[in-house]
Design an enzyme around this catalytic site. Structure first.
Site, mmCIF file in Angstrom:
data_model
loop_
_atom_site.group_PDB
_atom_site.id
_atom_site.type_symbol
_atom_site.label_atom_id
_atom_site.label_comp_id
_atom_site.label_asym_id
_atom_site.label_seq_id
_atom_site.Cartn_x
_atom_site.Cartn_y
_atom_site.Cartn_z
ATOM 1 N N ASP A 190 0.745 -1.215 0.004
ATOM 2 C CA ASP A 190 -0.138 0.174 -0.011
ATOM 3 C C ASP A 190 0.909 1.127 -0.054
ATOM 4 O O ASP A 190 0.398 2.266 0.553
ATOM 5 C CB ASP A 190 -0.913 0.001 1.312
ATOM 6 C CG ASP A 190 -1.934 -0.934 1.069
ATOM 7 O OD1 ASP A 190 -2.529 -1.458 -0.045
ATOM 8 O OD2 ASP A 190 -2.624 -1.647 2.112
ATOM 9 N N GLU A 191 2.068 1.143 -0.288
ATOM 10 C CA GLU A 191 2.986 2.315 -0.333
ATOM 11 C C GLU A 191 3.424 2.575 -1.969
ATOM 12 O O GLU A 191 4.629 3.249 -2.039
ATOM 13 C CB GLU A 191 4.020 2.304 0.598
ATOM 14 C CG GLU A 191 3.265 2.182 1.998
ATOM 15 C CD GLU A 191 4.618 2.162 3.238
ATOM 16 O OE1 GLU A 191 5.720 2.492 2.926
ATOM 17 O OE2 GLU A 191 4.150 1.790 4.416
#
Length: 288
Positions: free
Chosen positions: A231-232
């Site tokens: 999620d980055e």
């Protein structure tokens, strides 16, 4: 000069040096192309230049091969990487989904109505729940169950399908599985994920309930490219919705899902329209 037809799209990036805009626009004029829209940006932090042009050939018989051949020696002088996208090109997109249907519904509706200029030849899921949606749109639906023990085999099946259907972009429309490092590497730069923007403060199960308990005043969503950092990945688009004390957890979930579907659609549109450039861990995104 202007045309109602869809334009060709030229995109390029190179080190920041004098004459980058001139070398592109001069060649466009010499080749008889009318520039309808142009965006450029020089990233001082990365010392790199980016440009996107929409244009219409003014003479019949325009040839992408001849254009590239003629531009190649000029591009080499600037160490320029470029691409040329014809107006009729419709990227082939695979959608991965689990049980939540709001993002899938939105993408399929916009695909069906022509709001997203894409082909969707396949939908892949680790659950059977949304097969009816795929069938209604006459799109093949593959149910590939997954467990910790079968993850390598399941991901190998996904890769096989992506290659079989000649997929150019993968959209994780709330596909609730963590991709392996190998699959992330395989999809580098060609897979978009969506998640709520309550992260990293509210991780794990029931994030909206956690947020409600803390009295959050806004919910949002982030669409980004997939990489090995969960999620980055490089961010393409984000959305935001104001909330207040009168919004209960179910209200936050509903508003959050609305933001998710719009944000994911915007990210997909930016990608297929060649508006996104990767610049290390960041992105350069030219607006419409």
């Amino acid at each position: 000069m202007k045309s109602k037809l869809k334009p060709w799209i030229f995109t390029a990036s190179c080190p920041s040096v004098l004459g980058t805009v001139d070398v592109v626009t001069r060649y466009m004029a010499e080749y008889g192309n009318y520039v309808e829209d142009i965006h450029s940006f020089d990233d001082r932090a990365a010392d790199r230049f980016f440009i996107r042009i929409e244009f219409h050939p003014q003479f019949e018989g325009f040839s992408a091969e001849e254009f590239n051949t003629g531009f190649s020696p000029r591009a080499e002088e600037f160490e320029m990487e470029w691409s040329l996208t014809p107006p009729e090109h419709r990227p082939r997109v695979a959608i991965l989904v689990s049980k939540y249907d709001h993002c899938l519904n939105d993408l399929l509706y916009r695909h069906r109505t022509g709001q997203l200029n894409i082909e969707v030849p396949v939908i892949i899921s680790n659950h059977p729940d949304l097969k009816h949606l795929a069938e209604w749109h006459d799109i093949p639906y593959y149910h590939l169950p997954i467990t910790p023990d079968t993850k390598p085999e399941q991901e190998a099946q996904i890769v096989k399908l992506l290659e079989e259907y000649d997929i150019e972009l993968v959209v994780l429309a709330r596909y609730m599985q963590v991709l392996s490092a190998d699959l992330c590497s395989y999809l580098d730069g060609k897979a978009i994920n969506i998640h709520h923007s309550l992260l990293p403060g509210f991780k794990g199960a029931r994030p909206y309930h956690q947020a409600w308990e803390k009295g959050v005043k806004m919910v949002g969503a982030t669409a980004h490219y997939v990489n090995n950092d969960l999620d980055e990945g490089p961010i393409i688009a984000q959305g935001l919705q104001q909330v207040d004390h009168a919004h209960y957890p179910e209200d936050l979930i509903a508003k959050g899902q609305d933001v998710e579907r719009i944000t994911l659609m915007n990210a997909v549109r930016c990608h297929i329209e060649k508006r996104v450039f990767l610049c290390g861990s960041r992105t350069v995104v030219f607006s419409k």
